[in-house]
Design a protein around this motif. Structure first.
Motif, PDB file in Angstrom:
ATOM      1  N   GLN A  89       0.839  -1.191   0.000  1.00 32.60           N
ATOM      2  CA  GLN A  89       0.000   0.000   0.000  1.00 32.60           C
ATOM      3  C   GLN A  89       0.877   1.245   0.000  1.00 32.60           C
ATOM      4  OE1 GLN A  89      -3.529   0.109   2.456  1.00 32.60           O
ATOM      5  NE2 GLN A  89      -3.262  -2.036   3.059  1.00 32.60           N
ATOM      6  N   VAL A  90       0.498   2.193  -0.840  1.00 32.84           N
ATOM      7  CA  VAL A  90       1.250   3.441  -0.943  1.00 32.84           C
ATOM      8  C   VAL A  90       0.247   4.583  -1.090  1.00 32.84           C
ATOM      9  CG1 VAL A  90       1.497   3.216  -3.453  1.00 32.84           C
ATOM     10  CG2 VAL A  90       3.124   4.619  -2.170  1.00 32.84           C
ATOM     11  N   LYS A  91       0.563   5.733  -0.497  1.00 33.13           N
ATOM     12  CA  LYS A  91      -0.368   6.860  -0.542  1.00 33.13           C
ATOM     13  C   LYS A  91      -0.560   7.368  -1.963  1.00 33.13           C
ATOM     14  CE  LYS A  91      -1.390  11.348   1.525  1.00 33.13           C
ATOM     15  NZ  LYS A  91      -0.968  12.384   2.494  1.00 33.13           N
ATOM     16  N   ALA A  92       0.546   7.575  -2.697  1.00 35.45           N
ATOM     17  CA  ALA A  92       0.494   8.041  -4.082  1.00 35.45           C
ATOM     18  C   ALA A  92       1.750   7.532  -4.784  1.00 35.45           C
ATOM     19  CB  ALA A  92       0.415   9.562  -4.146  1.00 35.45           C
ATOM     20  N   ASN A  94       4.574   8.937  -7.239  1.00 34.81           N
ATOM     21  CA  ASN A  94       5.104  10.171  -7.797  1.00 34.81           C
ATOM     22  C   ASN A  94       6.629  10.136  -7.734  1.00 34.81           C
ATOM     23  OD1 ASN A  94       5.624  10.643  -5.022  1.00 34.81           O
ATOM     24  ND2 ASN A  94       3.602  11.607  -4.795  1.00 34.81           N
ATOM     25  N   GLU A  96       8.508  11.226  -5.537  1.00 37.42           N
ATOM     26  CA  GLU A  96       8.973  10.927  -4.185  1.00 37.42           C
ATOM     27  C   GLU A  96       9.058   9.414  -3.955  1.00 37.42           C
ATOM     28  OE1 GLU A  96       7.734  11.780   0.484  1.00 37.42           O
ATOM     29  OE2 GLU A  96       6.833  12.948  -1.138  1.00 37.42           O
ATOM     30  N   THR A  97       8.093   8.685  -4.453  1.00 32.66           N
ATOM     31  CA  THR A  97       8.093   7.228  -4.261  1.00 32.66           C
ATOM     32  C   THR A  97       8.916   6.516  -5.329  1.00 32.66           C
ATOM     33  OG1 THR A  97       6.129   6.895  -5.635  1.00 32.66           O
ATOM     34  CG2 THR A  97       5.786   7.307  -3.284  1.00 32.66           C
ATOM     35  N   VAL A 108      -3.038   1.935  -4.322  1.00 31.35           N
ATOM     36  CA  VAL A 108      -2.664   3.346  -4.275  1.00 31.35           C
ATOM     37  C   VAL A 108      -3.843   4.133  -3.708  1.00 31.35           C
ATOM     38  CG1 VAL A 108      -1.828   5.321  -5.595  1.00 31.35           C
ATOM     39  CG2 VAL A 108      -1.219   2.996  -6.314  1.00 31.35           C
ATOM     40  N   GLN A 109      -3.601   4.868  -2.629  1.00 26.01           N
ATOM     41  CA  GLN A 109      -4.682   5.571  -1.941  1.00 26.01           C
ATOM     42  C   GLN A 109      -5.093   6.863  -2.646  1.00 26.01           C
ATOM     43  OE1 GLN A 109      -3.189   6.100   2.013  1.00 26.01           O
ATOM     44  NE2 GLN A 109      -2.986   3.900   2.408  1.00 26.01           N
ATOM     45  N   ALA A 110      -4.197   7.444  -3.442  1.00 29.94           N
ATOM     46  CA  ALA A 110      -4.525   8.690  -4.144  1.00 29.94           C
ATOM     47  C   ALA A 110      -4.247   8.509  -5.645  1.00 29.94           C
ATOM     48  CB  ALA A 110      -3.735   9.857  -3.557  1.00 29.94           C
ATOM     49  N   ASN A 111      -3.349   9.334  -6.220  1.00 29.76           N
ATOM     50  CA  ASN A 111      -3.154   9.354  -7.671  1.00 29.76           C
ATOM     51  C   ASN A 111      -1.832   8.745  -8.099  1.00 29.76           C
ATOM     52  OD1 ASN A 111      -5.578  10.802  -7.846  1.00 29.76           O
ATOM     53  ND2 ASN A 111      -4.511  12.774  -7.712  1.00 29.76           N
TER      54      ASN A 111
END
Length: 405
Positions: A89-92, A94, A96-97, A108-111
């Protein structure tokens, strides 16, 4: 050189497959006697026995000295236990990741941001949107919101081969029809006394250009599809595509004769049989909305929201726009099953095309002019605005049911 660094490839995510070694225990050894500064002899303490502890996704082998993965996923410690988590699980996703490549399911919790990549061996679930990014999954893909200028591929290699199948299946039937027509053409030339002057190759070229242009079109579209992402294919499949391009485009047909067409069909059928085995994975795509996007699935494609604009959809199964109004405006659909759309095409006549096999059906609550539908070897260009449109093939040929809107 900072100019050549790809900052998207910065992820330190580790994932494993069954059989990968996760930990090795080295058996303890009894220490040696020692002497302190006073000359007293010290006996070494007996070594503490510590056993490897494992949980889900891990097993011990070699008498408990080695821990190996039994599932795909991320190795991690849960307390004192070594486990393999099947979901990452990852927030987004981008800069940064970095790009995400994971042997399991990615959530993916966002975009997913522009130019980023997600590759998952199992499923990918995105709670937000995919923006000009590439998502590939060995199984299903779900994007709750939108896919804009991005590409989704569900089923991995199976999705690629499913699309190739849709092109190859069109060719043998057309070649059979061309063979049958050749006898009629030869009889007509014989009556005119010019039969000896026209070679098989020249006649095949004329027939491809004037009677069966669908063959060259299918081959050219297949080549363009394979070249688009420089896809790596099975050697036999690659060789057939190269041969078809040389044999049936440009001056290639002039080197053929009708006796070769039967052999060519046999090879195509062999490759079709092989591809059917390679496409047994039926992976689906579900998205809310798509614009200027490519969606490719070995199974079904379902649009749950407003619909699609200028999209390219290739599905081994059905394509359905289940939302409201459930539009498909501009672009192409190639499906292995039925296609069900709310509104097909645009009031301004933007080019829109839907292709399905002979046994499938195309339905739309509303259809607009300049929509091309293809079912098997039959096709129709819609000339007017209709509601409750249905198209299918029967023994009589292409049939439609529609109402003037």
């Amino acid at each position: 050189d900072l100019a050549t660094v790809d900052h998207r490839e910065r992820s330190r995510l580790v994932s494993v497959s069954p059989g990968d070694v996760l930990a090795v225990k080295t058996p303890a050894k009894l220490g040696e006697q020692g002497i302190d500064v006073t000359g007293k002899i010290w006996e070494p303490p007996f070594p503490k026995i510590i056993n490897l502890q494992v949980g889900p996704g891990v097993e011990l082998i070699e008498d408990g000295l080695k821990a190996v993965a039994t599932a795909d996923g991320q190795p991690m410690m849960k307390g004192s236990m070594l486990v393999v988590a099947p979901v990452y699980q990852v927030k987004a996703v981008n800069l940064e990741t970095g790009n995400i490549r994971f042997k399991g399911t990615v959530m993916v919790q966002a975009n997913v941001d522009e130019n980023m990549v997600i590759e998952a061996k199992d499923n990918v679930e995105v709670a937000g949107s995919v923006n000009a990014a590439f998502v590939i999954a060995g199984n299903h893909i779900s994007v709750r919101k939108s896919v804009v200028a991005g590409k989704l591929q569900a089923g991995g290699e199976a999705a690629t081969y499913q699309t190739i199948l849709t092109y190859l299946r069109q060719i043998p039937q057309l070649l059979t029809a061309m063979e049958a027509k050749s006898n009629m053409a030869r009889e007509a030339m014989q009556k005119k006394g010019i039969q000896e002057k026209v070679s098989d190759g020249y006649l095949i070229k004329l027939m491809l250009e004037n009677m069966y242009p669908q063959i060259g079109k299918a081959i050219n579209e297949l080549v363009a599809y394979v070249d688009y992402d420089q896809k790596k294919l099975d050697d036999q499949v690659q060789e057939l595509i190269v041969f078809l391009q040389k044999a049936f485009t440009g001056l290639g047909p002039t080197q053929l004769d009708f006796s070769q067409l039967g052999k060519i069909k046999q090879v195509i059928f062999q490759v079709i049989g092989k591809l059917q085995q390679l496409t047994e994975v039926k992976a689906n795509i579900e998205v809310g909305y798509a614009q200027n996007a490519r969606l490719e699935a070995s199974g079904d494609v379902v649009i749950t929201g407003k619909g699609c604009y200028n999209a390219d959809i290739k599905a081994g199964g059905t394509v359905r726009a289940t939302g409201k109004p459930g539009v498909f405006r501009g672009g192409t659909i190639i499906a292995g099953g039925n296609v069900e759309i709310g509104e097909l095409g645009t009031p301004t006549g933007a080019a829109t095309q839907v292709t399905v096999p002979k046994a499938a059906k195309i339905t739309a609550r509303m259809v607009y002019p300049n929509v091309i539908i293809k079912i098997g070897n039959f096709s129709e260009r819609i000339q007017n605005h209709y509601s409750h449109y249905e198209a299918w093939v029967s023994e009589r040929g292409l049939e439609t049911s529609k109402k003037n809107a």
